[in-house]
Motif scaffolding. Structure first.
Motif, PDB file in Angstrom:
ATOM      1  N   THR A 233       0.858  -1.198   0.000  1.00 52.86           N
ATOM      2  CA  THR A 233       0.000   0.000   0.000  1.00 52.86           C
ATOM      3  C   THR A 233       0.886   1.238   0.000  1.00 52.86           C
ATOM      4  OG1 THR A 233      -0.106   0.254   2.408  1.00 52.86           O
ATOM      5  CG2 THR A 233      -1.733  -1.220   1.378  1.00 52.86           C
ATOM      6  N   LYS A 234       0.319   2.354  -0.427  1.00 47.94           N
ATOM      7  CA  LYS A 234       1.081   3.604  -0.416  1.00 47.94           C
ATOM      8  C   LYS A 234       1.413   4.037   1.007  1.00 47.94           C
ATOM      9  CE  LYS A 234       0.557   7.067  -3.184  1.00 47.94           C
ATOM     10  NZ  LYS A 234       0.054   8.202  -4.009  1.00 47.94           N
ATOM     11  N   GLU A 235       0.528   3.757   1.946  1.00 54.72           N
ATOM     12  CA  GLU A 235       0.804   4.125   3.339  1.00 54.72           C
ATOM     13  C   GLU A 235       2.018   3.370   3.877  1.00 54.72           C
ATOM     14  OE1 GLU A 235      -0.555   6.349   5.838  1.00 54.72           O
ATOM     15  OE2 GLU A 235      -0.891   7.259   3.898  1.00 54.72           O
ATOM     16  N   LYS A 236       2.131   2.079   3.528  1.00 56.05           N
ATOM     17  CA  LYS A 236       3.305   1.324   3.954  1.00 56.05           C
ATOM     18  C   LYS A 236       4.568   1.829   3.260  1.00 56.05           C
ATOM     19  CE  LYS A 236       1.192  -3.030   5.418  1.00 56.05           C
ATOM     20  NZ  LYS A 236       1.137  -4.498   5.198  1.00 56.05           N
ATOM     21  N   LEU A 237       4.433   2.198   2.000  1.00 56.85           N
ATOM     22  CA  LEU A 237       5.580   2.753   1.278  1.00 56.85           C
ATOM     23  C   LEU A 237       6.005   4.066   1.919  1.00 56.85           C
ATOM     24  CD1 LEU A 237       7.559   2.637  -1.068  1.00 56.85           C
ATOM     25  CD2 LEU A 237       5.830   3.738  -2.512  1.00 56.85           C
ATOM     26  N   ARG A 238       5.027   4.881   2.284  1.00 57.57           N
ATOM     27  CA  ARG A 238       5.325   6.144   2.956  1.00 57.57           C
ATOM     28  C   ARG A 238       6.079   5.893   4.266  1.00 57.57           C
ATOM     29  NH1 ARG A 238       0.979  10.151   5.978  1.00 57.57           N
ATOM     30  NH2 ARG A 238       2.354  11.942   6.208  1.00 57.57           N
TER      31      ARG A 238
ATOM     32  N   LEU B 158       9.455  10.601  -1.451  1.00 59.23           N
ATOM     33  CA  LEU B 158       8.223  10.862  -0.704  1.00 59.23           C
ATOM     34  C   LEU B 158       7.338  11.874  -1.416  1.00 59.23           C
ATOM     35  CD1 LEU B 158       9.563  10.881   2.957  1.00 59.23           C
ATOM     36  CD2 LEU B 158       7.537   9.619   2.198  1.00 59.23           C
ATOM     37  N   LEU B 159       7.944  12.960  -1.863  1.00 56.30           N
ATOM     38  CA  LEU B 159       7.168  13.986  -2.570  1.00 56.30           C
ATOM     39  C   LEU B 159       6.560  13.424  -3.852  1.00 56.30           C
ATOM     40  CD1 LEU B 159       9.609  16.960  -2.000  1.00 56.30           C
ATOM     41  CD2 LEU B 159       7.237  16.895  -1.224  1.00 56.30           C
ATOM     42  N   ALA B 160       7.282  12.505  -4.510  1.00 59.74           N
ATOM     43  CA  ALA B 160       6.793  11.929  -5.768  1.00 59.74           C
ATOM     44  C   ALA B 160       5.498  11.164  -5.575  1.00 59.74           C
ATOM     45  CB  ALA B 160       7.856  11.012  -6.368  1.00 59.74           C
ATOM     46  N   ILE B 161       5.337  10.528  -4.401  1.00 57.67           N
ATOM     47  CA  ILE B 161       4.108   9.758  -4.175  1.00 57.67           C
ATOM     48  C   ILE B 161       3.061  10.565  -3.401  1.00 57.67           C
ATOM     49  CG2 ILE B 161       5.331   7.559  -4.323  1.00 57.67           C
ATOM     50  CD1 ILE B 161       5.147   7.355  -1.262  1.00 57.67           C
ATOM     51  N   GLY B 162       3.324  11.859  -3.247  1.00 54.87           N
ATOM     52  CA  GLY B 162       2.301  12.746  -2.709  1.00 54.87           C
ATOM     53  C   GLY B 162       2.344  12.997  -1.214  1.00 54.87           C
ATOM     54  N   TYR B 163       3.509  12.743  -0.556  1.00 60.61           N
ATOM     55  CA  TYR B 163       3.613  12.952   0.897  1.00 60.61           C
ATOM     56  C   TYR B 163       4.732  13.931   1.239  1.00 60.61           C
ATOM     57  CZ  TYR B 163       0.601   8.855   1.334  1.00 60.61           C
ATOM     58  OH  TYR B 163      -0.444   7.962   1.244  1.00 60.61           O
TER      59      TYR B 163
ATOM     60  N   PHE C 102       2.508   7.806  -8.464  1.00 63.35           N
ATOM     61  CA  PHE C 102       3.290   9.042  -8.538  1.00 63.35           C
ATOM     62  C   PHE C 102       2.340  10.230  -8.661  1.00 63.35           C
ATOM     63  CE2 PHE C 102       6.014   5.607  -9.996  1.00 63.35           C
ATOM     64  CZ  PHE C 102       7.129   5.794  -9.190  1.00 63.35           C
ATOM     65  N   SER C 103       1.632  10.493  -7.576  1.00 64.55           N
ATOM     66  CA  SER C 103       0.580  11.518  -7.580  1.00 64.55           C
ATOM     67  C   SER C 103       1.053  12.866  -7.045  1.00 64.55           C
ATOM     68  CB  SER C 103      -0.606  11.028  -6.728  1.00 64.55           C
ATOM     69  OG  SER C 103      -0.171  10.760  -5.397  1.00 64.55           O
ATOM     70  N   GLY C 104       2.331  12.974  -6.678  1.00 63.65           N
ATOM     71  CA  GLY C 104       2.852  14.239  -6.160  1.00 63.65           C
ATOM     72  C   GLY C 104       3.070  15.262  -7.261  1.00 63.65           C
ATOM     73  N   THR C 105       3.417  16.465  -6.837  1.00 60.28           N
ATOM     74  CA  THR C 105       3.703  17.546  -7.786  1.00 60.28           C
ATOM     75  C   THR C 105       5.199  17.601  -8.048  1.00 60.28           C
ATOM     76  OG1 THR C 105       1.879  18.771  -6.805  1.00 60.28           O
ATOM     77  CG2 THR C 105       3.351  19.991  -8.254  1.00 60.28           C
ATOM     78  N   PRO C 106       5.656  17.302  -9.270  1.00 63.86           N
ATOM     79  CA  PRO C 106       7.096  17.193  -9.550  1.00 63.86           C
ATOM     80  C   PRO C 106       7.901  18.440  -9.185  1.00 63.86           C
ATOM     81  CG  PRO C 106       5.818  16.312 -11.369  1.00 63.86           C
ATOM     82  CD  PRO C 106       4.839  16.965 -10.446  1.00 63.86           C
ATOM     83  N   GLU C 107       7.326  19.633  -9.397  1.00 61.85           N
ATOM     84  CA  GLU C 107       8.100  20.853  -9.137  1.00 61.85           C
ATOM     85  C   GLU C 107       8.374  21.092  -7.661  1.00 61.85           C
ATOM     86  OE1 GLU C 107       3.833  22.262 -10.258  1.00 61.85           O
ATOM     87  OE2 GLU C 107       5.281  20.735 -10.890  1.00 61.85           O
ATOM     88  N   HIS C 108       7.718  20.349  -6.778  1.00 61.95           N
ATOM     89  CA  HIS C 108       7.997  20.491  -5.349  1.00 61.95           C
ATOM     90  C   HIS C 108       9.274  19.765  -4.935  1.00 61.95           C
ATOM     91  CE1 HIS C 108       3.461  21.328  -4.483  1.00 61.95           C
ATOM     92  NE2 HIS C 108       4.083  22.339  -5.036  1.00 61.95           N
ATOM     93  N   GLN C 109       9.781  18.884  -5.797  1.00 60.81           N
ATOM     94  CA  GLN C 109      11.017  18.182  -5.487  1.00 60.81           C
ATOM     95  C   GLN C 109      12.218  19.107  -5.663  1.00 60.81           C
ATOM     96  OE1 GLN C 109      11.339  14.196  -7.252  1.00 60.81           O
ATOM     97  NE2 GLN C 109       9.135  14.274  -7.660  1.00 60.81           N
ATOM     98  N   LYS C 110      13.314  18.766  -4.995  1.00 65.36           N
ATOM     99  CA  LYS C 110      14.517  19.595  -5.037  1.00 65.36           C
ATOM    100  C   LYS C 110      15.604  18.865  -5.816  1.00 65.36           C
ATOM    101  CE  LYS C 110      12.272  22.301  -2.190  1.00 65.36           C
ATOM    102  NZ  LYS C 110      10.900  21.832  -2.324  1.00 65.36           N
TER     103      LYS C 110
ATOM    104  N   PHE D  34      12.314  20.751   2.352  1.00 66.33           N
ATOM    105  CA  PHE D  34      11.745  19.645   1.580  1.00 66.33           C
ATOM    106  C   PHE D  34      10.237  19.507   1.787  1.00 66.33           C
ATOM    107  CE2 PHE D  34      16.237  18.436   2.135  1.00 66.33           C
ATOM    108  CZ  PHE D  34      16.589  18.375   0.801  1.00 66.33           C
ATOM    109  N   ALA D  35       9.618  20.595   2.233  1.00 64.35           N
ATOM    110  CA  ALA D  35       8.164  20.579   2.401  1.00 64.35           C
ATOM    111  C   ALA D  35       7.492  20.562   1.032  1.00 64.35           C
ATOM    112  CB  ALA D  35       7.712  21.799   3.206  1.00 64.35           C
ATOM    113  N   ASP D  36       6.214  20.273   1.050  1.00 61.35           N
ATOM    114  CA  ASP D  36       5.449  20.164  -0.189  1.00 61.35           C
ATOM    115  C   ASP D  36       5.084  21.551  -0.705  1.00 61.35           C
ATOM    116  OD1 ASP D  36       4.066  19.191  -2.312  1.00 61.35           O
ATOM    117  OD2 ASP D  36       2.351  18.479  -1.168  1.00 61.35           O
ATOM    118  N   ASN D  37       6.104  22.285  -1.096  1.00 62.53           N
ATOM    119  CA  ASN D  37       5.912  23.623  -1.662  1.00 62.53           C
ATOM    120  C   ASN D  37       7.110  23.946  -2.548  1.00 62.53           C
ATOM    121  OD1 ASN D  37       8.069  24.709  -0.025  1.00 62.53           O
ATOM    122  ND2 ASN D  37       6.625  24.661   1.692  1.00 62.53           N
ATOM    123  N   THR D  38       7.132  25.113  -3.114  1.00 63.83           N
ATOM    124  CA  THR D  38       8.209  25.472  -4.044  1.00 63.83           C
ATOM    125  C   THR D  38       9.239  26.389  -3.393  1.00 63.83           C
ATOM    126  OG1 THR D  38       6.840  27.304  -4.871  1.00 63.83           O
ATOM    127  CG2 THR D  38       6.771  25.230  -6.080  1.00 63.83           C
TER     128      THR D  38
END
Length: 438
Positions: free
Chosen positions: A18-23, A76-81, A184-192, A322-326
Protein backbone atom coordinates in the motif's frame (compact mmCIF):
# COMPACT_ATOMS: atom_id res chain seq x y z
CA UNK A 1 -15.38 1.38 31.98
CA UNK A 2 -13.67 -0.05 28.91
CA UNK A 3 -9.90 0.35 28.79
CA UNK A 4 -8.51 0.56 25.28
CA UNK A 5 -5.09 -0.99 24.78
CA UNK A 6 -3.06 0.54 21.97
CA UNK A 7 -1.53 -2.03 19.66
CA UNK A 8 2.29 -1.88 19.77
CA UNK A 9 3.83 -0.29 16.71
CA UNK A 10 5.49 -3.03 14.65
CA UNK A 11 8.52 -2.03 12.65
CA UNK A 12 9.63 -5.44 11.40
CA UNK A 13 9.46 -6.32 7.73
CA UNK A 14 6.16 -6.56 5.94
CA UNK A 15 5.85 -6.52 2.17
CA UNK A 16 4.95 -3.06 0.91
CA UNK A 17 1.59 -3.38 -0.82
CA UNK A 18 0.00 0.00 0.00
CA UNK A 19 1.08 3.60 -0.42
CA UNK A 20 0.80 4.13 3.34
CA UNK A 21 3.31 1.32 3.95
CA UNK A 22 5.58 2.75 1.28
CA UNK A 23 5.33 6.14 2.96
CA UNK A 24 6.23 4.66 6.34
CA UNK A 25 9.21 2.78 4.89
CA UNK A 26 10.51 5.92 3.19
CA UNK A 27 10.15 7.84 6.47
CA UNK A 28 12.18 5.06 8.12
CA UNK A 29 14.83 5.43 5.41
CA UNK A 30 14.87 9.20 5.98
CA UNK A 31 15.40 8.60 9.70
CA UNK A 32 18.25 6.16 9.06
CA UNK A 33 20.04 8.48 6.63
CA UNK A 34 19.80 11.42 9.01
CA UNK A 35 20.90 9.42 12.06
CA UNK A 36 24.33 8.83 10.50
CA UNK A 37 25.12 12.53 10.05
CA UNK A 38 25.78 13.53 13.72
CA UNK A 39 28.35 10.73 14.33
CA UNK A 40 30.02 11.39 10.96
CA UNK A 41 30.21 15.16 11.54
CA UNK A 42 31.59 14.67 15.05
CA UNK A 43 34.35 12.41 13.75
CA UNK A 44 35.17 14.93 11.03
CA UNK A 45 35.53 17.94 13.32
CA UNK A 46 37.35 15.98 16.02
CA UNK A 47 40.37 15.72 13.71
CA UNK A 48 42.91 18.44 14.37
CA UNK A 49 44.40 18.39 10.86
CA UNK A 50 41.63 19.64 8.58
CA UNK A 51 43.83 19.05 5.51
CA UNK A 52 44.17 15.31 6.18
CA UNK A 53 42.83 12.90 3.57
CA UNK A 54 40.79 11.07 6.22
CA UNK A 55 39.09 14.37 7.11
CA UNK A 56 38.18 14.99 3.46
CA UNK A 57 36.90 11.43 2.98
CA UNK A 58 34.60 11.32 6.02
CA UNK A 59 33.38 14.85 5.23
CA UNK A 60 32.50 13.70 1.68
CA UNK A 61 30.51 10.81 3.16
CA UNK A 62 28.55 13.19 5.40
CA UNK A 63 27.78 15.36 2.36
CA UNK A 64 26.58 12.34 0.43
CA UNK A 65 24.28 11.43 3.32
CA UNK A 66 22.73 14.88 2.81
CA UNK A 67 22.21 13.92 -0.84
CA UNK A 68 20.54 10.68 0.28
CA UNK A 69 18.17 12.71 2.45
CA UNK A 70 17.37 14.79 -0.64
CA UNK A 71 16.70 11.66 -2.72
CA UNK A 72 14.47 10.05 -0.07
CA UNK A 73 12.53 13.32 0.27
CA UNK A 74 12.06 13.41 -3.50
CA UNK A 75 10.73 9.84 -3.39
CA UNK A 76 8.22 10.86 -0.70
CA UNK A 77 7.17 13.99 -2.57
CA UNK A 78 6.79 11.93 -5.77
CA UNK A 79 4.11 9.76 -4.18
CA UNK A 80 2.30 12.75 -2.71
CA UNK A 81 3.61 12.95 0.90
CA UNK A 82 5.52 15.66 2.76
CA UNK A 83 8.75 14.46 4.42
CA UNK A 84 8.58 14.87 8.20
CA UNK A 85 11.56 15.73 10.42
CA UNK A 86 9.76 17.12 13.48
CA UNK A 87 6.99 15.10 15.13
CA UNK A 88 3.71 16.98 14.58
CA UNK A 89 1.09 17.42 17.28
CA UNK A 90 -1.14 14.96 15.45
CA UNK A 91 1.00 11.92 14.64
CA UNK A 92 0.01 10.55 11.20
CA UNK A 93 1.98 7.35 11.82
CA UNK A 94 0.15 6.23 14.94
CA UNK A 95 -0.30 2.48 14.43
CA UNK A 96 1.24 2.46 10.94
CA UNK A 97 3.50 -0.47 10.14
CA UNK A 98 7.06 0.41 9.05
CA UNK A 99 6.90 3.92 10.55
CA UNK A 100 10.00 5.36 12.20
CA UNK A 101 9.89 5.74 15.97
CA UNK A 102 10.93 8.21 17.20
CA UNK A 103 10.96 11.10 14.74
CA UNK A 104 14.23 12.74 13.72
CA UNK A 105 13.64 15.53 16.23
CA UNK A 106 13.54 12.88 18.98
CA UNK A 107 16.85 11.16 18.21
CA UNK A 108 19.18 10.89 21.18
CA UNK A 109 22.63 9.31 21.30
CA UNK A 110 24.00 6.75 22.04
CA UNK A 111 21.40 4.55 20.41
CA UNK A 112 20.54 1.60 18.26
CA UNK A 113 18.94 3.07 15.13
CA UNK A 114 15.36 1.79 14.92
CA UNK A 115 16.16 -1.37 16.92
CA UNK A 116 12.77 -3.01 16.18
CA UNK A 117 13.24 -2.46 12.47
CA UNK A 118 16.94 -2.76 11.59
CA UNK A 119 19.73 -4.83 13.17
CA UNK A 120 22.30 -2.07 12.96
CA UNK A 121 25.24 -1.17 15.20
CA UNK A 122 25.18 0.76 18.47
CA UNK A 123 25.80 4.35 17.37
CA UNK A 124 27.72 6.70 19.64
CA UNK A 125 29.01 10.27 19.36
CA UNK A 126 32.79 9.80 19.58
CA UNK A 127 36.01 11.39 18.38
CA UNK A 128 37.55 9.79 15.29
CA UNK A 129 39.49 6.57 15.85
CA UNK A 130 40.21 3.40 13.84
CA UNK A 131 37.94 1.48 16.24
CA UNK A 132 35.02 3.87 15.62
CA UNK A 133 35.47 3.60 11.86
CA UNK A 134 35.65 -0.20 11.94
CA UNK A 135 33.07 -1.06 14.56
CA UNK A 136 30.42 1.56 13.81
CA UNK A 137 30.88 3.33 10.49
CA UNK A 138 31.73 0.21 8.50
CA UNK A 139 28.91 -1.66 10.25
CA UNK A 140 26.42 1.03 9.20
CA UNK A 141 27.53 0.84 5.57
CA UNK A 142 28.10 -2.93 5.43
CA UNK A 143 27.08 -4.22 2.00
CA UNK A 144 24.13 -6.47 1.43
CA UNK A 145 25.36 -9.83 0.14
CA UNK A 146 24.74 -10.57 -3.52
CA UNK A 147 21.21 -11.89 -4.14
CA UNK A 148 20.44 -11.72 -0.41
CA UNK A 149 16.70 -12.28 0.06
CA UNK A 150 14.51 -9.96 2.07
CA UNK A 151 13.86 -11.06 5.66
CA UNK A 152 10.85 -13.23 6.39
CA UNK A 153 7.63 -11.44 7.33
CA UNK A 154 7.92 -10.17 10.89
CA UNK A 155 11.73 -10.27 11.01
CA UNK A 156 14.23 -7.39 11.04
CA UNK A 157 16.36 -6.06 8.22
CA UNK A 158 20.08 -6.86 8.50
CA UNK A 159 21.40 -4.10 6.25
CA UNK A 160 20.33 -0.75 4.91
CA UNK A 161 20.61 -2.26 1.43
CA UNK A 162 17.84 -4.70 2.34
CA UNK A 163 15.61 -1.80 3.41
CA UNK A 164 16.05 -0.12 0.05
CA UNK A 165 15.47 -3.43 -1.74
CA UNK A 166 12.12 -3.70 0.06
CA UNK A 167 11.30 -0.10 -0.91
CA UNK A 168 12.24 -0.80 -4.53
CA UNK A 169 9.99 -3.87 -4.60
CA UNK A 170 7.23 -1.80 -3.03
CA UNK A 171 7.47 0.74 -5.85
CA UNK A 172 7.42 -2.06 -8.43
CA UNK A 173 4.40 -3.76 -6.85
CA UNK A 174 2.37 -0.57 -6.55
CA UNK A 175 3.29 0.63 -10.05
CA UNK A 176 2.02 -2.67 -11.45
CA UNK A 177 -1.11 -2.90 -9.27
CA UNK A 178 -2.46 0.63 -8.81
CA UNK A 179 -0.82 2.24 -11.84
CA UNK A 180 1.87 4.85 -12.30
CA UNK A 181 -0.52 7.82 -12.18
CA UNK A 182 -1.98 6.74 -8.82
CA UNK A 183 1.44 5.94 -7.36
CA UNK A 184 3.29 9.04 -8.54
CA UNK A 185 0.58 11.52 -7.58
CA UNK A 186 2.85 14.24 -6.16
CA UNK A 187 3.70 17.55 -7.79
CA UNK A 188 7.10 17.19 -9.55
CA UNK A 189 8.10 20.85 -9.14
CA UNK A 190 8.00 20.49 -5.35
CA UNK A 191 11.02 18.18 -5.49
CA UNK A 192 14.52 19.59 -5.04
CA UNK A 193 17.10 18.88 -7.72
CA UNK A 194 19.39 21.92 -7.70
CA UNK A 195 21.22 21.48 -4.41
CA UNK A 196 25.01 21.43 -4.31
CA UNK A 197 26.59 18.89 -1.99
CA UNK A 198 30.20 20.02 -2.11
CA UNK A 199 32.86 17.35 -2.62
CA UNK A 200 30.30 14.57 -2.22
CA UNK A 201 29.45 12.57 -5.32
CA UNK A 202 26.14 11.97 -7.05
CA UNK A 203 23.28 14.28 -7.91
CA UNK A 204 19.68 14.87 -6.93
CA UNK A 205 17.15 13.14 -9.18
CA UNK A 206 13.63 14.27 -9.99
CA UNK A 207 11.39 11.25 -9.35
CA UNK A 208 8.43 11.09 -11.72
CA UNK A 209 7.98 7.39 -12.53
CA UNK A 210 9.22 3.90 -11.67
CA UNK A 211 12.41 4.28 -13.69
CA UNK A 212 13.53 7.46 -11.92
CA UNK A 213 12.47 6.08 -8.53
CA UNK A 214 14.72 3.08 -9.09
CA UNK A 215 17.54 5.36 -10.23
CA UNK A 216 17.30 7.35 -6.98
CA UNK A 217 17.30 4.17 -4.87
CA UNK A 218 20.21 2.68 -6.84
CA UNK A 219 22.31 5.79 -6.34
CA UNK A 220 21.78 5.70 -2.56
CA UNK A 221 22.73 2.02 -2.36
CA UNK A 222 25.75 2.34 -4.66
CA UNK A 223 27.16 5.28 -2.74
CA UNK A 224 26.49 3.84 0.68
CA UNK A 225 27.27 0.19 0.25
CA UNK A 226 28.45 -0.52 -3.25
CA UNK A 227 26.80 -3.10 -5.45
CA UNK A 228 28.96 -6.04 -4.39
CA UNK A 229 30.06 -7.48 -1.03
CA UNK A 230 33.49 -6.45 0.34
CA UNK A 231 35.07 -9.83 -0.55
CA UNK A 232 34.52 -9.33 -4.29
CA UNK A 233 37.78 -9.39 -6.23
CA UNK A 234 38.76 -7.02 -9.02
CA UNK A 235 37.59 -8.40 -12.37
CA UNK A 236 39.58 -6.80 -15.19
CA UNK A 237 37.61 -8.50 -17.99
CA UNK A 238 34.30 -7.03 -16.87
CA UNK A 239 33.21 -3.79 -18.61
CA UNK A 240 33.74 -1.67 -15.51
CA UNK A 241 36.26 -3.81 -13.67
CA UNK A 242 34.38 -3.94 -10.39
CA UNK A 243 31.18 -2.61 -8.96
CA UNK A 244 32.37 -0.85 -5.81
CA UNK A 245 33.14 2.42 -7.59
CA UNK A 246 30.58 4.73 -9.10
CA UNK A 247 30.35 8.05 -10.89
CA UNK A 248 29.59 9.77 -14.21
CA UNK A 249 30.95 7.79 -17.12
CA UNK A 250 32.33 9.29 -20.34
CA UNK A 251 29.13 8.40 -22.17
CA UNK A 252 27.10 10.57 -19.76
CA UNK A 253 25.52 7.69 -17.83
CA UNK A 254 25.91 7.23 -14.09
CA UNK A 255 27.02 3.97 -12.52
CA UNK A 256 29.97 1.70 -11.65
CA UNK A 257 33.31 2.79 -13.08
CA UNK A 258 37.01 2.59 -12.41
CA UNK A 259 37.98 5.73 -10.56
CA UNK A 260 39.67 7.50 -7.70
CA UNK A 261 39.30 6.71 -3.98
CA UNK A 262 36.64 9.41 -3.74
CA UNK A 263 34.47 7.26 -6.02
CA UNK A 264 34.60 4.31 -3.63
CA UNK A 265 31.42 3.48 -1.79
CA UNK A 266 31.20 4.55 1.85
CA UNK A 267 32.05 1.09 3.15
CA UNK A 268 35.29 0.89 1.17
CA UNK A 269 36.29 4.45 2.04
CA UNK A 270 35.90 3.60 5.72
CA UNK A 271 37.75 0.30 5.31
CA UNK A 272 40.82 2.08 3.92
CA UNK A 273 40.89 4.31 7.01
CA UNK A 274 40.26 1.44 9.46
CA UNK A 275 43.02 -0.65 7.84
CA UNK A 276 45.50 2.22 8.12
CA UNK A 277 45.93 2.73 4.38
CA UNK A 278 44.72 6.28 4.98
CA UNK A 279 46.02 7.47 8.37
CA UNK A 280 43.83 9.26 10.87
CA UNK A 281 45.27 12.50 12.26
CA UNK A 282 45.24 13.11 16.01
CA UNK A 283 41.86 13.99 17.52
CA UNK A 284 40.69 16.19 20.37
CA UNK A 285 40.13 14.32 23.67
CA UNK A 286 36.35 14.74 23.51
CA UNK A 287 34.17 13.28 26.24
CA UNK A 288 32.20 10.36 24.72
CA UNK A 289 28.51 10.95 24.00
CA UNK A 290 28.29 14.64 24.97
CA UNK A 291 25.08 15.92 26.54
CA UNK A 292 23.94 19.17 28.11
CA UNK A 293 23.63 17.45 31.48
CA UNK A 294 27.32 16.50 31.42
CA UNK A 295 28.43 20.11 30.92
CA UNK A 296 26.35 21.84 33.58
CA UNK A 297 28.59 24.22 35.52
CA UNK A 298 31.54 23.83 33.13
CA UNK A 299 33.15 26.44 30.82
CA UNK A 300 31.45 24.65 27.90
CA UNK A 301 27.89 24.84 29.19
CA UNK A 302 26.68 27.90 27.27
CA UNK A 303 28.36 26.92 24.00
CA UNK A 304 27.04 23.35 24.23
CA UNK A 305 23.55 24.70 24.78
CA UNK A 306 23.97 26.97 21.78
CA UNK A 307 24.98 24.10 19.51
CA UNK A 308 21.85 22.27 20.61
CA UNK A 309 19.89 25.31 19.38
CA UNK A 310 21.74 25.39 16.05
CA UNK A 311 21.16 21.68 15.50
CA UNK A 312 17.44 22.08 16.21
CA UNK A 313 17.23 24.99 13.81
CA UNK A 314 18.82 22.87 11.07
CA UNK A 315 16.22 20.12 11.58
CA UNK A 316 13.34 22.58 11.17
CA UNK A 317 15.01 24.20 8.18
CA UNK A 318 15.46 20.80 6.52
CA UNK A 319 11.78 20.01 6.98
CA UNK A 320 10.84 23.34 5.43
CA UNK A 321 13.37 22.93 2.62
CA UNK A 322 11.75 19.64 1.58
CA UNK A 323 8.16 20.58 2.40
CA UNK A 324 5.45 20.16 -0.19
CA UNK A 325 5.91 23.62 -1.66
CA UNK A 326 8.21 25.47 -4.04
CA UNK A 327 10.20 27.32 -1.34
CA UNK A 328 13.94 26.90 -1.97
CA UNK A 329 15.19 29.48 0.52
CA UNK A 330 15.40 27.22 3.58
CA UNK A 331 18.19 25.04 2.25
CA UNK A 332 20.54 27.69 0.89
CA UNK A 333 19.92 30.41 3.46
CA UNK A 334 19.77 28.24 6.56
CA UNK A 335 20.85 24.60 6.21
CA UNK A 336 23.99 25.36 4.18
CA UNK A 337 24.85 28.41 6.30
CA UNK A 338 24.51 26.39 9.51
CA UNK A 339 26.50 23.41 8.27
CA UNK A 340 29.28 25.46 6.66
CA UNK A 341 29.38 28.67 8.69
CA UNK A 342 28.20 27.69 12.16
CA UNK A 343 28.70 24.00 12.91
CA UNK A 344 32.50 23.90 12.24
CA UNK A 345 33.06 26.93 14.50
CA UNK A 346 30.93 25.66 17.39
CA UNK A 347 31.96 21.99 17.30
CA UNK A 348 35.68 22.72 16.99
CA UNK A 349 35.61 25.21 19.87
CA UNK A 350 33.64 22.76 22.02
CA UNK A 351 36.30 20.14 21.41
CA UNK A 352 38.97 22.61 22.47
CA UNK A 353 37.15 23.53 25.67
CA UNK A 354 38.12 21.52 28.78
CA UNK A 355 35.26 20.56 31.07
CA UNK A 356 37.52 20.59 34.13
CA UNK A 357 37.99 23.62 36.37
CA UNK A 358 41.45 24.15 34.86
CA UNK A 359 40.60 25.81 31.57
CA UNK A 360 44.25 25.74 30.52
CA UNK A 361 44.38 21.94 30.67
CA UNK A 362 45.42 20.31 27.40
CA UNK A 363 44.87 16.74 28.54
CA UNK A 364 41.08 16.75 28.42
CA UNK A 365 38.49 15.58 28.49
CA UNK A 366 36.98 18.32 26.40
CA UNK A 367 33.38 19.07 25.47
CA UNK A 368 31.62 18.13 22.25
CA UNK A 369 28.41 18.66 20.25
CA UNK A 370 25.08 17.83 21.90
CA UNK A 371 22.61 16.52 19.32
CA UNK A 372 19.45 17.17 21.30
CA UNK A 373 16.39 18.87 19.82
CA UNK A 374 14.78 22.01 21.24
CA UNK A 375 11.96 24.19 19.87
CA UNK A 376 13.80 27.51 20.21
CA UNK A 377 13.29 29.98 17.34
CA UNK A 378 15.94 31.68 15.22
CA UNK A 379 15.03 35.05 16.72
CA UNK A 380 15.54 33.68 20.24
CA UNK A 381 18.83 32.04 19.27
CA UNK A 382 20.14 35.24 17.70
CA UNK A 383 19.24 37.29 20.76
CA UNK A 384 20.93 34.78 23.08
CA UNK A 385 24.15 34.76 21.05
CA UNK A 386 24.27 38.55 20.87
CA UNK A 387 23.92 38.79 24.65
CA UNK A 388 26.52 36.07 25.26
CA UNK A 389 28.94 37.81 22.94
CA UNK A 390 28.58 41.06 24.88
CA UNK A 391 28.89 39.23 28.20
CA UNK A 392 32.02 37.41 27.09
CA UNK A 393 33.68 40.55 25.70
CA UNK A 394 32.86 42.53 28.84
CA UNK A 395 34.44 39.84 31.01
CA UNK A 396 37.68 40.25 29.08
CA UNK A 397 37.86 44.06 29.12
CA UNK A 398 39.13 44.65 32.65
CA UNK A 399 41.85 42.04 32.37
CA UNK A 400 45.37 42.34 31.15
CA UNK A 401 45.34 40.66 27.75
CA UNK A 402 48.51 38.73 28.52
CA UNK A 403 46.89 37.11 31.55
CA UNK A 404 43.70 36.01 29.83
CA UNK A 405 43.55 32.26 29.40
CA UNK A 406 43.44 30.86 25.89
CA UNK A 407 39.98 29.32 26.25
CA UNK A 408 38.39 32.63 27.31
CA UNK A 409 39.91 34.49 24.39
CA UNK A 410 38.90 31.73 21.96
CA UNK A 411 35.38 31.67 23.37
CA UNK A 412 35.00 35.43 22.86
CA UNK A 413 36.15 35.05 19.25
CA UNK A 414 33.72 32.15 18.76
CA UNK A 415 30.72 34.14 20.01
CA UNK A 416 31.69 36.99 17.69
CA UNK A 417 31.80 34.65 14.66
CA UNK A 418 28.51 33.01 15.62
CA UNK A 419 26.80 36.36 16.07
CA UNK A 420 27.86 37.40 12.57
CA UNK A 421 26.76 34.08 11.02
CA UNK A 422 23.31 34.10 12.64
CA UNK A 423 22.73 37.75 11.79
CA UNK A 424 23.53 36.83 8.19
CA UNK A 425 20.91 34.06 8.20
CA UNK A 426 18.32 36.31 9.85
CA UNK A 427 18.87 39.05 7.29
CA UNK A 428 18.55 36.65 4.36
CA UNK A 429 15.19 35.24 5.44
CA UNK A 430 13.72 38.50 6.76
CA UNK A 431 10.31 39.10 5.23
CA UNK A 432 10.22 35.69 3.49
CA UNK A 433 7.70 32.88 4.20
CA UNK A 434 10.58 30.93 5.74
CA UNK A 435 10.90 33.42 8.59
CA UNK A 436 7.75 32.23 10.35
CA UNK A 437 8.88 28.59 10.28
CA UNK A 438 12.22 29.24 12.00
Amino acid sequence: MTVSVQKPLRLTYEAIITKEKLRGSLQAALYLEFATIPPYLTAVYSMKDKSAEAYQIIRSVALEEMLHINLVCNLLLAIGYTPLFVKPASDPFNGLVNAPVPYISEITYPTYILPNFYEGPYVQILAASPELIKQTFMAIEEPMQSNQPLPAQGEKFTSIGQIYQAIKEGFEYLDANIGSAALFSGTPEHQKTNYYFGSGGGKAIAVTNLETAEQAIEQIVQQGEGATPPTTEYRPKQPYGTYNRYGHRNDGTYGPILGTPFELSHYFKFRDIADGKIPLPSAYPMLPNPSIAKFTGTPAEELASHFQDDYSLMIRALEQAFADNTDTQAYFTTVVELMQGVFPTVITQLMKTPISADTNSTLGPTAGPCFEYTSITLQEITAKVSNLKKKCLQSLLPKDKSSQDEVSRAMADTWHKLDEALQKISKKIEGTPLEKHL
